[in-house]
Design a protein around this motif. Sequence first.
Motif, short mmCIF file in Angstrom:
data_model
loop_
_atom_site.label_atom_id
_atom_site.label_comp_id
_atom_site.label_asym_id
_atom_site.label_seq_id
_atom_site.Cartn_x
_atom_site.Cartn_y
_atom_site.Cartn_z
N ALA A 138 3.83 12.61 -8.87
CA ALA A 138 3.30 13.97 -8.69
C ALA A 138 4.43 14.97 -8.48
CB ALA A 138 2.33 13.99 -7.50
N ASN A 139 5.43 14.60 -7.68
CA ASN A 139 6.58 15.47 -7.44
C ASN A 139 7.34 15.75 -8.74
OD1 ASN A 139 6.18 15.84 -4.70
ND2 ASN A 139 7.39 14.07 -4.13
N ASP A 140 7.47 14.72 -9.58
CA ASP A 140 8.14 14.90 -10.88
C ASP A 140 7.37 15.89 -11.75
OD1 ASP A 140 10.11 13.12 -10.15
OD2 ASP A 140 9.31 11.43 -11.30
N PHE A 141 6.04 15.80 -11.72
CA PHE A 141 5.22 16.74 -12.48
C PHE A 141 5.36 18.17 -11.96
CE2 PHE A 141 2.11 13.15 -13.72
CZ PHE A 141 2.68 13.02 -14.98
N CYS A 142 5.75 18.31 -10.71
CA CYS A 142 5.88 19.64 -10.09
C CYS A 142 7.19 20.34 -10.47
CB CYS A 142 5.78 19.54 -8.57
SG CYS A 142 4.10 19.25 -8.00
N ARG A 143 8.09 19.63 -11.14
CA ARG A 143 9.34 20.26 -11.58
C ARG A 143 9.10 20.98 -12.89
NH1 ARG A 143 11.22 15.24 -9.67
NH2 ARG A 143 12.18 15.51 -7.63
N PRO A 144 9.45 22.28 -12.93
CA PRO A 144 9.22 23.03 -14.18
C PRO A 144 10.09 22.47 -15.31
CG PRO A 144 10.42 24.37 -12.56
CD PRO A 144 10.05 23.10 -11.89
N PRO A 145 9.60 22.56 -16.56
CA PRO A 145 10.41 22.10 -17.70
C PRO A 145 11.74 22.84 -17.75
CG PRO A 145 8.16 22.64 -18.38
CD PRO A 145 8.31 23.09 -16.96
N LYS A 146 12.75 22.19 -18.30
CA LYS A 146 14.10 22.78 -18.39
C LYS A 146 14.07 24.18 -18.97
CE LYS A 146 17.45 19.62 -17.30
NZ LYS A 146 16.85 19.29 -16.01
N ILE A 205 3.10 9.57 -5.35
CA ILE A 205 3.62 10.86 -4.85
C ILE A 205 4.88 11.25 -5.61
CG2 ILE A 205 4.63 12.03 -2.85
CD1 ILE A 205 2.66 10.28 -1.13
N LYS A 206 5.74 10.27 -5.88
CA LYS A 206 6.96 10.52 -6.65
C LYS A 206 6.61 11.05 -8.04
CE LYS A 206 11.14 8.07 -8.19
NZ LYS A 206 10.86 8.12 -9.64
N PHE A 252 0.84 -1.20 0.00
CA PHE A 252 0.00 0.00 0.00
C PHE A 252 0.87 1.26 0.00
CE2 PHE A 252 -1.88 3.42 2.53
CZ PHE A 252 -3.13 3.60 1.93
N PHE A 253 1.84 1.32 0.93
CA PHE A 253 2.69 2.51 1.05
C PHE A 253 3.67 2.63 -0.12
CE2 PHE A 253 1.25 2.42 5.52
CZ PHE A 253 0.76 3.72 5.58
N GLU A 254 4.13 1.49 -0.63
CA GLU A 254 5.02 1.53 -1.80
C GLU A 254 4.28 2.13 -3.00
OE1 GLU A 254 6.67 -2.37 -2.55
OE2 GLU A 254 7.61 -2.40 -0.56
N ARG A 255 3.03 1.72 -3.19
CA ARG A 255 2.24 2.26 -4.30
C ARG A 255 1.96 3.75 -4.10
NH1 ARG A 255 -1.73 -2.96 -4.38
NH2 ARG A 255 -0.57 -4.18 -5.90
N ALA A 256 1.58 4.10 -2.88
CA ALA A 256 1.31 5.51 -2.57
C ALA A 256 2.56 6.35 -2.83
CB ALA A 256 0.84 5.67 -1.13
N ASP A 257 3.72 5.84 -2.39
CA ASP A 257 4.99 6.56 -2.60
C ASP A 257 5.28 6.75 -4.09
OD1 ASP A 257 5.41 6.81 0.10
OD2 ASP A 257 6.86 5.18 0.25
N LYS A 310 11.08 29.09 -15.77
CA LYS A 310 10.91 29.43 -14.36
C LYS A 310 9.41 29.46 -14.09
CE LYS A 310 12.65 31.91 -10.55
NZ LYS A 310 12.07 31.02 -9.57
N ALA A 311 8.91 28.40 -13.50
CA ALA A 311 7.46 28.31 -13.24
C ALA A 311 7.13 28.79 -11.84
CB ALA A 311 7.00 26.87 -13.42
N ASN A 312 5.90 29.20 -11.65
CA ASN A 312 5.40 29.57 -10.33
C ASN A 312 5.12 28.25 -9.60
OD1 ASN A 312 3.71 30.11 -8.16
ND2 ASN A 312 2.57 31.71 -9.22
N PRO A 313 5.90 27.94 -8.53
CA PRO A 313 5.75 26.64 -7.86
C PRO A 313 4.34 26.39 -7.33
CG PRO A 313 7.55 27.91 -6.86
CD PRO A 313 6.92 28.78 -7.89
N ASP A 314 3.72 27.42 -6.76
CA ASP A 314 2.36 27.27 -6.23
C ASP A 314 1.38 26.90 -7.34
OD1 ASP A 314 2.71 27.60 -3.58
OD2 ASP A 314 1.91 29.64 -3.46
N GLU A 315 1.52 27.59 -8.46
CA GLU A 315 0.61 27.37 -9.59
C GLU A 315 0.77 25.95 -10.14
OE1 GLU A 315 -0.29 29.39 -13.93
OE2 GLU A 315 0.80 30.57 -12.43
N LEU A 316 2.02 25.54 -10.31
CA LEU A 316 2.32 24.21 -10.83
C LEU A 316 1.81 23.12 -9.89
CD1 LEU A 316 3.59 22.88 -13.25
CD2 LEU A 316 5.85 23.17 -12.20
N ARG A 317 2.05 23.29 -8.60
CA ARG A 317 1.56 22.31 -7.61
C ARG A 317 0.04 22.22 -7.63
NH1 ARG A 317 5.30 24.83 -3.06
NH2 ARG A 317 7.31 23.98 -3.75
#
Length: 138
Positions: free
Chosen positions: A31-39, A28-29, A20-25, A42-49
């Motif tokens: 989602a975190n990758d999607f939160c990184r702005p493209p190379k 989340i991983k 369960f926790f491995e899948r959840a992790d 400079k993205a607005n972190p709040d907006e991207l999240r």
Amino acid sequence: MSKKIDATDVTEEEALNAVFFERADEFIKQANDFCRPPKGEKANPDELRGQVSAAMLFATARFNTWVAANTFKNGEEMRDAKSEVMSYILQQFQMMLEDNFDEYCEQFDNYLRFRKNEDFHTHKHDHDDTDHHHDHSH
């Protein structure tokens, strides 16, 4: 959850809990990758999240609906069970959200210690600011 467990030492429930926790992790991983702005952007972190959070909520709603649909013989039977299914899923989500929210309140300084100053906007909770719709995103 990264340390491997010896399957002979754990009960079935513990093993399922670990999965369960491995899948959840993994979710989340992703989602975190999607939160990184493209190379180079400079993205607005709040907006991207907020955008990632909205997409994740939609995906969760979609997937849970599909899971529920598989338990019915037709759309009519599914429609009749709507309030029951909705109540169950919303109750589960509320419980998980409350647990995580409370944990973050307790561990706030610890969990957010790596936060960069530029990521934190003091106007985040200003409800007069109509350009930001954080209420439904986080």
